[in-house]
Design an enzyme around this catalytic site. Structure first.
Site, PDB file in Angstrom:
ATOM      1  N   CYS A 158     -74.086  83.659  46.169  1.00 17.11           N
ATOM      2  CA  CYS A 158     -72.804  83.364  45.554  1.00 17.11           C
ATOM      3  C   CYS A 158     -72.190  82.198  46.326  1.00 17.11           C
ATOM      4  CB  CYS A 158     -71.937  84.622  45.650  1.00 17.11           C
ATOM      5  SG  CYS A 158     -70.338  84.429  44.899  1.00 17.11           S
ATOM      6  N   CYS A 192    -113.210  65.679  38.309  1.00 17.29           N
ATOM      7  CA  CYS A 192    -113.399  64.497  37.469  1.00 17.29           C
ATOM      8  C   CYS A 192    -112.134  64.161  36.686  1.00 17.29           C
ATOM      9  CB  CYS A 192    -114.536  64.765  36.504  1.00 17.29           C
ATOM     10  SG  CYS A 192    -114.706  63.487  35.280  1.00 17.29           S
TER      11      CYS A 192
END
Ligand SMILES: [Zn+2]
Length: 326
Positions: free
Chosen positions: A137, A163
């Site tokens: 909070c 690849c």
């Protein structure tokens, strides 16, 4: 992910070391900050509920300490708590926040401070949403937006996972992805050729450079997809392709990407039987690969080479972002 138990541990027995420590005199803070910022962060004040700038705001952004600029929270972990103060379920990093047991006003609470400069931020409570169950909070005044990820502003991501023909095919045509370019990165040789990179002596990895709109697809989504769609547990190897050019790697372009990448790797640990060996390194240079490598699958239909390992969770991404994922 931090738990309430760990927070209590920190609050009572000591907090983890921050990445940096900032010490200024009270007079310096007073000179730097607005009266409200000073009162809340340096004198443990609280802003009136529903009055703060970031209450009820959920756009993509990273939040930093208003005093020292240290990154503290990611808007993706922000939720509507109904309390009138911006609320988060997790900090951006375990060592970003300092926790202090607060027994004032006859209550037992845990105060949160910036772990770098000691700015008072707010409190944390064990009544937030799952999975963390935490509610940070915060006072809006204690925070500043570090990086607004606005629509239309593109960012760059660079990944290697074997690849590049296969990696490029995976990311192309996803919603929010503008372009995917195959190339080489992370090595020492300038303007390398494919032949040089394949020899394994340039230090380069085969990578894709992705330009994307973070308002549509987040960096976290891209990293998650990248990790779940190749094998991040085999060192310098993907299937039959062996060599450092095929290493699993994330080249980050800024601190926010570095933090997100490390966080995702941590979160995905449990998805694999072996440890993840993906390298996370700072991006240096990208060299575009030769033209015949670009859009390889579009230009060579029926090519059976890519045996991409796709994790079942990738299905969710296909539903959300489209593309040609199997
Ligand atoms: Zn701070």
């Amino acid at each position: 992910m931090l738990t309430w138990k760990e927070i209590l541990q920190f609050a009572r027995h000591g907090n983890p070391t921050p990445d940096k420590t900032i010490v200024k005199s009270d007079a310096d803070w007073k000179a730097q900050l607005t009266p409200d910022q000073y009162r809340i962060t340096r004198q443990h004040g609280t802003e009136r509920p529903f009055s703060g700038e970031y209450c009820g705001v959920f756009e993509l952004a990273l939040y930093a300490c208003v005093c020292c600029g240290t990154l503290l929270f990611d808007a993706r972990e922000k939720f509507e708590s109904g309390t009138g103060w911006p609320s988060f379920t997790q900090p951006i990093k375990a060592n970003a926040i300092k926790y202090i047991e607060d027994l004032s006003h006859g209550m037992q609470r845990v105060e949160t401070r910036c772990n770098s400069c000691d700015a008072h931020l707010g409190h944390v409570f064990p009544d937030g949403p799952q999975p963390s169950g935490l509610r940070y909070c915060m006072n809006s005044v204690a925070l500043q937006k570090a990086e607004a990820l606005q629509a239309g502003k593109t960012e760059t991501a660079t990944f290697g996972g074997g690849c590049f023909w296969c990696t490029e095919a995976l990311f192309e045509s996803l919603k929010g992805v503008h372009s995917v370019v195959s190339g080489y990165s992370g090595g020492q040789v300038q303007n390398p050729t494919y032949k040089q990179v394949c020899s394994g002596i340039t230090g380069h990895a085969e990578v894709v450079q992705i330009t994307y709109d973070p308002a549509i697809i987040s960096y976290k989504d891209l990293v998650t997809l990248h990790i779940l769609s190749h094998d991040p547990t085999t060192l310098n190897r993907q299937g039959a392709d062996e060599g450092t050019q095929y290493r699993s790697v994330i080249f980050f372009h800024n601190d926010a990407q570095k933090i997100t990448a490390r966080k995702v790797l941590e979160e995905l640990k449990s998805e694999f039987k072996q440890p993840i060996v993906t390298e996370v390194s700072a991006f240096t240079e990208f060299y575009k690969a030769e033209a015949y490598h670009q859009d390889y699958f579009k230009n060579n239909p029926g090519q059976p080479y890519c045996q991409v390992v796709i994790h079942p969770k990738v299905k969710k991404f296909k539903e959300k972002f489209g593309g040609k994922l199997k």
